[in-house]
Design a protein around this motif. Structure first.
Motif, short mmCIF file in Angstrom:
data_model
loop_
_atom_site.label_atom_id
_atom_site.label_comp_id
_atom_site.label_asym_id
_atom_site.label_seq_id
_atom_site.Cartn_x
_atom_site.Cartn_y
_atom_site.Cartn_z
N ASN A 1 5.81 -3.80 141.16
CA ASN A 1 5.59 -3.29 142.50
C ASN A 1 6.64 -2.25 142.88
N VAL A 2 7.89 -2.52 142.54
CA VAL A 2 8.96 -1.58 142.87
C VAL A 2 8.83 -0.30 142.05
N VAL A 3 8.59 -0.43 140.76
CA VAL A 3 8.42 0.75 139.91
C VAL A 3 7.23 1.58 140.40
N GLY A 4 6.16 0.93 140.76
CA GLY A 4 4.95 1.62 141.20
C GLY A 4 5.06 2.28 142.56
N SER A 5 6.15 2.04 143.27
CA SER A 5 6.30 2.61 144.60
C SER A 5 6.77 4.05 144.60
N ARG A 6 7.18 4.55 143.43
CA ARG A 6 7.65 5.93 143.32
C ARG A 6 6.76 6.70 142.35
N PRO A 7 6.14 7.77 142.82
CA PRO A 7 5.27 8.55 141.93
C PRO A 7 6.08 9.50 141.04
N ASP A 8 6.83 8.91 140.11
CA ASP A 8 7.73 9.70 139.28
C ASP A 8 7.29 9.77 137.81
N GLY A 9 6.04 9.46 137.56
CA GLY A 9 5.53 9.49 136.20
C GLY A 9 5.66 8.17 135.46
N TRP A 10 5.99 7.09 136.18
CA TRP A 10 6.19 5.77 135.56
C TRP A 10 5.00 5.34 134.72
N TRP A 11 3.79 5.75 135.09
CA TRP A 11 2.58 5.30 134.40
C TRP A 11 2.51 5.80 132.96
N ARG A 12 3.29 6.83 132.62
CA ARG A 12 3.32 7.34 131.26
C ARG A 12 4.19 6.48 130.34
N ASP A 13 5.12 5.74 130.95
CA ASP A 13 6.05 4.91 130.18
C ASP A 13 6.48 3.73 131.05
N ARG A 14 5.60 2.75 131.17
CA ARG A 14 5.86 1.61 132.05
C ARG A 14 7.11 0.84 131.63
N ALA A 15 7.28 0.64 130.34
CA ALA A 15 8.46 -0.10 129.87
C ALA A 15 9.74 0.69 130.16
N GLY A 16 9.70 1.99 129.95
CA GLY A 16 10.87 2.82 130.23
C GLY A 16 11.22 2.81 131.71
N ALA A 17 10.21 2.89 132.56
CA ALA A 17 10.44 2.86 134.01
C ALA A 17 11.03 1.51 134.43
N ALA A 18 10.50 0.43 133.86
CA ALA A 18 11.04 -0.90 134.16
C ALA A 18 12.48 -1.01 133.68
N GLY A 19 12.77 -0.47 132.51
CA GLY A 19 14.13 -0.50 131.98
C GLY A 19 15.11 0.24 132.87
N ARG A 20 14.69 1.39 133.42
CA ARG A 20 15.56 2.14 134.33
C ARG A 20 15.83 1.35 135.60
N LEU A 21 14.79 0.71 136.12
CA LEU A 21 14.99 -0.12 137.31
C LEU A 21 15.95 -1.27 137.02
N LEU A 22 15.76 -1.93 135.89
CA LEU A 22 16.63 -3.04 135.52
C LEU A 22 18.08 -2.59 135.37
N ALA A 23 18.29 -1.41 134.80
CA ALA A 23 19.66 -0.88 134.69
C ALA A 23 20.26 -0.66 136.07
N GLY A 24 19.45 -0.17 136.98
CA GLY A 24 19.91 0.00 138.36
C GLY A 24 20.25 -1.31 139.02
N LEU A 25 19.44 -2.33 138.78
CA LEU A 25 19.72 -3.66 139.33
C LEU A 25 21.03 -4.22 138.77
#
Length: 138
Positions: free
Chosen positions: A10-34
């Motif tokens: 839900n958090v990753v999907g809240s930003r239209p930054d191209g996350w849908w092209r690399d869902r795992a990468g986007a999740a990894g970036r969020l986790l690093a931020g956390l």
């Protein structure tokens, strides 16, 4: 002290930054931020919140992302919402205060009484203010 419980999809999907092209990468970036967040944050109501831990629920293509140090990663075998509700119930039964990050109203309605909720924008502001960025592929 409070446990931060994050609905990663839900958090990753809240930003239209191209996350849908690399869902795992986007999740990894969020986790690093956390993982980089300090132990005290301005809470959604304005008062500081002391964090006792962070739990992040991942699902689907992000299920295999590595867990950064300091983050308890819950890899949902099925729907992420069901896994998040189960973890919230376990934490609440153990007497933990919860700050759940999701914009999903249906999910919020399924949380234990007393769980405080914040939207993805609140979390992104904490991460961005901590020198982290969401990154993106597009």
């Amino acid at each position: 002290m409070t446990v931060l419980l994050v609905d990663v999809a839900n958090v990753v999907g809240s930003r239209p930054d191209g996350w849908w092209r690399d869902r795992a990468g986007a999740a990894g970036r969020l986790l690093a931020g956390l993982a980089a967040l300090p132990g005290r944050l301005p809470g959604p109501g304005g008062a500081d919140v002391g964090l006792d831990g962070t739990v992040a629920v991942v699902e689907g293509a992000a299920r295999d992302v590595p867990a950064p140090g300091g983050i308890r990663l819950v890899r949902a075998a099925g729907p992420g919402d069901d896994a998040l509700v189960a973890v919230a119930g376990e934490l609440a039964a153990a007497g933990e205060d919860l700050l759940v990050v999701t914009a999903d109203r249906g999910l919020r309605a399924r949380l234990p009484a007393g769980a405080v909720c914040a939207g993805p924008g609140w979390l992104w502001a904490r991460i961005d203010g901590n020198g982290m960025t969401s990154g993106g592929t597009g």
